[in-house]
Design an enzyme around this catalytic site. Structure first.
Site, short mmCIF file in Angstrom:
data_model
loop_
_atom_site.label_atom_id
_atom_site.label_comp_id
_atom_site.label_asym_id
_atom_site.label_seq_id
_atom_site.Cartn_x
_atom_site.Cartn_y
_atom_site.Cartn_z
N ARG A 50 0.84 -1.20 0.00
CA ARG A 50 0.00 0.00 0.00
C ARG A 50 0.88 1.25 0.00
O ARG A 50 0.63 2.21 -0.71
CB ARG A 50 -0.95 0.02 1.21
CG ARG A 50 -1.65 1.36 1.36
CD ARG A 50 -2.85 1.39 2.29
NE ARG A 50 -2.77 0.54 3.44
CZ ARG A 50 -2.08 0.81 4.57
NH1 ARG A 50 -1.39 1.93 4.69
NH2 ARG A 50 -2.08 -0.05 5.56
N TYR A 102 -15.32 17.04 -16.07
CA TYR A 102 -15.82 15.67 -16.17
C TYR A 102 -16.95 15.46 -15.13
O TYR A 102 -16.83 15.91 -13.99
CB TYR A 102 -14.65 14.69 -15.93
CG TYR A 102 -15.09 13.29 -15.69
CD1 TYR A 102 -15.86 12.61 -16.64
CD2 TYR A 102 -14.78 12.62 -14.52
CE1 TYR A 102 -16.29 11.31 -16.41
CE2 TYR A 102 -15.19 11.32 -14.29
CZ TYR A 102 -15.96 10.68 -15.24
OH TYR A 102 -16.39 9.40 -15.01
N ASP A 174 -6.14 18.75 -14.69
CA ASP A 174 -6.49 17.40 -15.14
C ASP A 174 -6.07 17.30 -16.60
O ASP A 174 -6.64 17.95 -17.47
CB ASP A 174 -8.01 17.18 -14.98
CG ASP A 174 -8.41 15.75 -15.27
OD1 ASP A 174 -7.74 15.10 -16.10
OD2 ASP A 174 -9.40 15.27 -14.68
N LYS A 199 -7.20 6.23 -19.54
CA LYS A 199 -7.43 6.74 -20.89
C LYS A 199 -6.17 6.58 -21.76
O LYS A 199 -5.72 5.48 -21.94
CB LYS A 199 -7.92 8.19 -20.79
CG LYS A 199 -9.05 8.37 -19.74
CD LYS A 199 -10.30 7.67 -20.17
CE LYS A 199 -11.38 7.44 -19.13
NZ LYS A 199 -11.47 8.14 -17.91
N1 PLP Z 1 -10.84 13.12 -15.34
C1 PLP Z 1 -11.32 13.11 -16.59
C2 PLP Z 1 -11.08 14.29 -17.49
C3 PLP Z 1 -12.05 12.00 -17.05
O1 PLP Z 1 -12.52 12.00 -18.30
C4 PLP Z 1 -12.24 10.90 -16.18
C5 PLP Z 1 -13.02 9.73 -16.61
O2 PLP Z 1 -13.61 9.71 -17.67
C6 PLP Z 1 -11.74 10.97 -14.88
C7 PLP Z 1 -11.02 12.09 -14.49
C8 PLP Z 1 -11.95 9.85 -13.90
O3 PLP Z 1 -11.13 8.76 -14.19
P1 PLP Z 1 -11.47 7.24 -13.82
O4 PLP Z 1 -12.65 6.84 -14.63
O5 PLP Z 1 -10.21 6.52 -14.16
O6 PLP Z 1 -11.77 7.20 -12.36
#
Ligand code: PLP
Length: 397
Positions: A50, A102, A174, A199
């Protein structure tokens, strides 16, 4: 890995022959939960998975080097990465986030605000006056997401980060939509970068994961402390797969964005498409900023279909595009943000962010561009025929 290499080399060479036992070209996968101490008073480099894991550490180092960060933390999901940054704020502190972030991020921030853990303000960060008014309220943390999801709005990172830092905020970007191959927010003045590695970074749609990368060592240490404390660190096998996916990031994204440019141009020329949101198009409002701060336009685009097309029928009619959430993988995906990725937003919040029910988001993959374009037009043709047929039926009945 030394930082003097080009980023393409950093991705291809990450972890290669670092295995201390056999110098295996592909780094080994350390699944062990715990590690033996040679002496009860000598803490080993890794004692418990962890807190630290050799496979996860390879991915952490590779992503930190790619983003120019002092230190990284690999988390179980992208949402865990976003949430980890909130460990840096105190109860009642203000967080400023984009109004079209998001949907999962919107849900997380509003849920934490509802519990009184933070205050949150969603603003259009592409509007300097609106952003300045939010900064005047003294936020502790400012989250930037550019290009935004799903409307591909482009925020001027350098300008926003400078203003937010001047206002005393920690600036988090992000970078999921572009990956470190196409954008490096730390170099543009941000303190922290988060990724959903699910992604582009993994790119093979077989892992969910996240990363938090801090420009400053002390901030990185604080994030790592909280990640261990709350137990949000990623699993070793996920790190292994993500490191494997990372190796091909540059060629994948190069081909994907080339495909996206061709798809966007084809859709923009069709009358049944009222708007194409793709920063690579010269008439996109963020085109010039994107040219300046990005190394490419990425492979995400959204389109607004006219009333001549039944949006849901269009999605049902796609053969090559898979109707699914997520993005950035080798395969092309289509979704309706209003009912899928952004269902976590209230209809009012979606309306304020400009996300209509006729909006379709496309993640462009590695298929041949002609096949992708044929698939989209075949689906639009059929969905337009369905609308005309329904119109005739109503008129007759
Ligand atoms: N940030 C963005 C811009 C996203 O598009 C996403 C998911 O689509 C996330 C964060 C969250 O990621 P996760 O689905 O891996 O938890």
């Amino acid at each position: 890995m030394t930082r003097s290499y080009h980023p393409e080399t950093l991705t291809a060479a990450a972890g290669v022959a670092t295995d201390p036992a056999f110098r295996s070209a592909a780094p080994p996968l350390y699944l062990s939960a715990t590690y033996g101490w040679r002496d009860p008073e000598e803490k080993p480099a890794f004692d418990y998975s962890r807190s630290g894991n050799p496979t996860r550490a390879e991915l952490e180092r590779a992503l930190a080097d790619l983003e120019g960060a002092a230190r990284g933390v690999i988390t179980a999901t992208g949402m865990a990465a976003v949430d980890l940054t909130l460990a840096l704020v105190n109860p009642g502190d203000l967080v400023v986030a984009p109004h079209d972030c998001y949907g999962g991020t919107f849900r997380l921030l509003t849920a934490r605000a509802r519990r009184g853990q933070i205050k949150v303000l969603f603003v259009n960060q592409t509007e300097p006056e609106e952003f300045a008014a939010a900064l005047a309220q003294g936020p502790k943390l400012v989250l930037i997401e550019t290009p935004s999801n799903p409307l591909l709005r482009i925020t001027d990172i350098r300008a926003c980060a400078a203003a937010a830092r001047k206002a005393g905020a920690i600036v988090v970007a992000d970078n999921t939509f572009l990956s470190p191959a196409l954008q490096n927010p730390l170099a543009l003045g941000c303190d922290i970068v988060v990724h959903s590695t699910t992604k582009f970074i993994n790119g093979h749609s077989d892992v969910v994961g996240g990363a938090v990368l801090a420009r400053d060592e002390a901030l990185g240490d604080e994030l790592a402390w909280w990640a261990n404390c709350t137990g949000v660190t990623g699993a070793p096998f996920d790190s292994y797969l993500t490191l494997r996916g990372l190796r091909t990031l540059f060629p994948r994204i190069a081909r994907q964005q080339e495909n996206a440019g061709l798809v966007a141009a084809a859709l923009a020329a069709d009358q049944r498409v009222s708007r194409v949101y793709f920063p690579g198009l010269a008439d996109h409002p963020g085109h010039d900023i994107a040219r300046r701060q990005q190394k490419g336009f990425g492979s995400m685009l959204s389109v607004e279909l006219t009333e001549d097309v039944d949006v849901l029928e269009a999605l049902r009619g796609m053969r090559l595009f898979t109707v699914a959430e997520s993005l950035g993988g080798f395969e092309s995906l289509a979704c309706v943000p209003a009912t899928m990725t952004h269902a976590g937003m209230t209809p009012e919040a979606r309306a304020a962010a400009g996300i209509s029910d006729r909006l379709v988001r496309l993640s462009i993959g590695l298929e041949h561009p002609s096949d992708l374009i044929d698939d989209l037009f075949g689906a639009i043709d059929r969905a337009a025929i369905a609308v005309r047929r329904e119109g005739r039926r109503r008129a007759a009945g």
